[in-house]
Design a protein around this motif. Structure first.
Motif, PDB file in Angstrom:
ATOM      1  N   ASP A  95      -3.683   5.861  -0.625  1.00  0.00           N
ATOM      2  CA  ASP A  95      -3.518   6.795  -1.733  1.00  0.00           C
ATOM      3  C   ASP A  95      -4.260   6.339  -2.990  1.00  0.00           C
ATOM      4  N   PHE A  96      -4.595   5.070  -3.068  1.00  0.00           N
ATOM      5  CA  PHE A  96      -5.259   4.551  -4.256  1.00  0.00           C
ATOM      6  C   PHE A  96      -6.778   4.758  -4.223  1.00  0.00           C
ATOM      7  N   SER A  97      -7.305   5.228  -3.098  1.00  0.00           N
ATOM      8  CA  SER A  97      -8.732   5.526  -2.958  1.00  0.00           C
ATOM      9  C   SER A  97      -8.900   7.017  -2.728  1.00  0.00           C
ATOM     10  N   PRO A  98     -10.092   7.565  -2.944  1.00  0.00           N
ATOM     11  CA  PRO A  98     -10.307   8.981  -2.635  1.00  0.00           C
ATOM     12  C   PRO A  98      -9.920   9.292  -1.195  1.00  0.00           C
ATOM     13  N   LEU A  99      -9.197  10.378  -0.993  1.00  0.00           N
ATOM     14  CA  LEU A  99      -8.658  10.709   0.325  1.00  0.00           C
ATOM     15  C   LEU A  99      -8.819  12.206   0.553  1.00  0.00           C
ATOM     16  N   GLY A 108      -7.993   9.441  -5.999  1.00  0.00           N
ATOM     17  CA  GLY A 108      -7.677   8.023  -6.045  1.00  0.00           C
ATOM     18  C   GLY A 108      -7.324   7.556  -7.445  1.00  0.00           C
ATOM     19  N   TRP A 109      -7.158   6.243  -7.594  1.00  0.00           N
ATOM     20  CA  TRP A 109      -6.739   5.623  -8.849  1.00  0.00           C
ATOM     21  C   TRP A 109      -7.864   4.750  -9.403  1.00  0.00           C
ATOM     22  N   PRO A 110      -7.815   4.436 -10.695  1.00  0.00           N
ATOM     23  CA  PRO A 110      -8.795   3.497 -11.258  1.00  0.00           C
ATOM     24  C   PRO A 110      -8.431   2.043 -10.988  1.00  0.00           C
ATOM     25  N   ILE A 111      -7.372   1.805 -10.235  1.00  0.00           N
ATOM     26  CA  ILE A 111      -7.002   0.457  -9.810  1.00  0.00           C
ATOM     27  C   ILE A 111      -6.737   0.501  -8.312  1.00  0.00           C
ATOM     28  N   THR A 112      -6.789  -0.661  -7.679  1.00  0.00           N
ATOM     29  CA  THR A 112      -6.599  -0.730  -6.232  1.00  0.00           C
ATOM     30  C   THR A 112      -5.139  -1.001  -5.885  1.00  0.00           C
ATOM     31  N   TYR A 113      -4.796  -0.716  -4.643  1.00  0.00           N
ATOM     32  CA  TYR A 113      -3.440  -1.038  -4.196  1.00  0.00           C
ATOM     33  C   TYR A 113      -3.186  -2.534  -4.310  1.00  0.00           C
ATOM     34  N   ASP A 114      -4.164  -3.354  -3.934  1.00  0.00           N
ATOM     35  CA  ASP A 114      -3.967  -4.807  -3.972  1.00  0.00           C
ATOM     36  C   ASP A 114      -3.671  -5.285  -5.388  1.00  0.00           C
ATOM     37  N   ALA A 115      -4.327  -4.684  -6.389  1.00  0.00           N
ATOM     38  CA  ALA A 115      -4.060  -5.075  -7.771  1.00  0.00           C
ATOM     39  C   ALA A 115      -2.678  -4.626  -8.221  1.00  0.00           C
ATOM     40  N   PHE A 116      -2.212  -3.524  -7.677  1.00  0.00           N
ATOM     41  CA  PHE A 116      -0.932  -2.935  -8.076  1.00  0.00           C
ATOM     42  C   PHE A 116       0.241  -3.522  -7.292  1.00  0.00           C
ATOM     43  N   GLU A 117      -0.029  -4.117  -6.144  1.00  0.00           N
ATOM     44  CA  GLU A 117       1.038  -4.538  -5.231  1.00  0.00           C
ATOM     45  C   GLU A 117       2.051  -5.484  -5.867  1.00  0.00           C
TER      46      GLU A 117
END
Length: 494
Positions: A95-99, A108-117
């Protein structure tokens, strides 16, 4: 009134979590909350009262055609979370990337899932989420396990799980912020949609505000209706509010707007002036736009030969079609249990005779489908003659119909031959988000990835309005994680 260091407007999941995370710093924090504390009363566990609007605010919004309706927006310490179904679910990593969806592409988001985890992990720990890893193949990576095991399935829900598994599906524990034993001490009733006045649910008041108010540097001011933000240049210089019929102004070095997707946007729009004719923080013309509601349908599997003896029911989710399932492999969405629908709830909602409602409720299982609503600048909230107008344009509808069809077929094969469906009304706000979207580009977004308003140096917006996409997940945990992330940034900046 003395000026705090930090002023927080709203005490829902964003504002309360933010306050809790900032409180140990010793900074003087004032929280302005429009409503009063929700008190216990007989109606709190009365299905007819709850589902016929006893607790709804005495206000009306308009739709695009000029009709009026009463919104399911609550004004109390804790906000809408006082009534939520306690689902604290992460977005999937994708969901954090274009889908690509059937109805378009989520940006998507301007941040990644890994950064948000790490913030998801911290939010789960703070809100004492009950869950289980390893059951759902779409579950994103976790840096830690759930601190509490899942809320136990009732016997009839275990039977449903087995019937789903027999079809090759992967039912999993729904991550919940509820101590079910404590909740049930207040009465044999589901927690979904009922106000948390007797304990048991981990909501923004019982967790976030409770933690914040343990610190003497935090003040909660209830009954304080904010009417306008005052500005000079790039600074918010004051916040105007009314309390007990008296107009007041308070200022702070940092103002955090956390009033929810509709109220935060309309407050910014109402605060415009000669220097900001289109509203505050709105040089992008995106404030109020990109309003997203999930497409949600209640789905009941009915069988005259089977009885549902559950009390709370809401413990199962199904994400086999979250990331795929469309004709070209597009995502369809999430399936989860509704709270136990009783005859009294069904009668209040549908107007059916009570004896019919009781038979239907007791001979059915109660699920809901939830599909992503894609951001659209023309789907928006705005003000017309001072009134809130909600102009929601559904998107991705074909995906939602496909999800409903898949679930209906599964339920029929599982032993419920009749499937009834009722889509949540278009005018009813449900999981509202997106009206002050987060982004790197000030021309197309309202706040940056740390929720700082692009146009104002001392304003942060910290609620569901900043979410760039809706996903197909309940947003409460994501809002809490955003608040924890913002708090880290505020503290790091000194």
């Amino acid at each position: 009134m003395s000026s705090p260091d930090i002023l927080i407007i709203g005490s829902g999941m964003g504002g309360a979590t933010l306050a809790a995370a900032l409180a140990p710093s010793g900074r003087k924090i004032t929280i302005l909350e429009r409503g009063e504390t929700l008190q216990d009363c007989p109606e709190a566990r009365d299905p007819k009262a709850v589902f016929t609007g006893f607790f709804n605010p005495k206000e009306s919004w308009q739709d695009a055609a000029g009709g009026s309706f009463q919104p399911n927006n609550y004004y109390h310490p804790g906000g809408n979370s006082k009534f939520y179904g306690a689902v604290l679910m992460r977005y999937r990593a994708q969901d954090f990337s274009p889908l690509r969806h059937m109805g378009g592409t989520a940006p998507g988001w301007p941040i990644t899932y890994d950064a948000f985890e790490p913030d998801y992990q911290a939010a789960e720990e703070m809100y004492q989420v009950r869950g289980a890893l390893g059951q759902d193949p779409t579950e994103p990576a976790h840096s830690g396990d759930y601190a509490f095991g899942p809320v136990p399935h009732e016997p009839d829900m275990l039977d449903l799980c087995r019937r789903l598994q027999a079809q090759g599906l992967h039912p999993s524990a729904l991550p919940l912020g509820v101590d079910i034993d404590l909740w049930l001490k207040g009465g044999a009733q589901t927690f979904d949609g009922f106000p948390n006045t007797r304990g048991g649910k981990m909501d923004a008041e019982s967790i976030g505000l409770a933690q914040a108010l343990r610190h003497p540097n935090v003040t909660l001011l209830t009954g304080a209706k904010v009417t306008r933000l005052l500005t000079e240049g790039r600074q918010v210089t004051g916040v105007a509010f009314e309390k007990d019929g008296v107009a007041q102004v308070i200022s702070a070095a940092l103002v955090c707007l956390c009033a929810g997707a509709v109220k935060s946007a309309t407050l910014l729009l109402a605060s415009g002036g000669a220097l900001h004719p289109e509203g505050l923080a709105n040089s992008s013309d995106q404030v109020g736009r990109n309003f997203m509601n999930h497409n949600i349908t209640a789905v009941l599997g009915v069988s005259p030969f089977r009885r549902n003896r559950s009390v709370y029911e809401k413990t199962i989710q199904l994400n086999d079609w979250y990331l795929t399932g469309g004709p070209k492999g597009e995502p369809l969405g999430n399936v989860q249990m509704l709270g136990r629908i009783t005859g009294e709830i069904m009668a209040a909602e549908s107007g059916l005779p009570l004896w019919v409602s009781r038979w239907l409720a007791d001979h059915s299982v109660h699920l809901m489908t939830m599909s992503e609503d894609l951001p659209n600048p023309e789907s928006r909230v705005f003000l017309r003659d001072g009134k809130i107008v909600l102009q929601w344009q559904r998107s991705n509808w074909q995906a939602h119909l496909a999800l409903n069809a898949k679930l209906a077929a599964v339920l029929k094969r599982a032993g419920w031959p009749v499937v009834l469906q009722k889509t949540f009304e278009k005018r009813t706000p449900s999981h509202q988000c997106g009206t002050a979207r987060m982004g790197d580009d000030p021309r197309t977004s309202v706040v940056d990835p740390w929720c700082r308003a692009h146009d104002l140096d001392n304003l942060r917006i910290v609620d569901a309005s900043v979410l760039p996409t809706s996903g197909a997940a309940n947003p409460s945990l994501t809002v809490a994680a955003v608040a924890l992330r913002v708090a880290r940034d505020i503290l790091a900046r000194g």
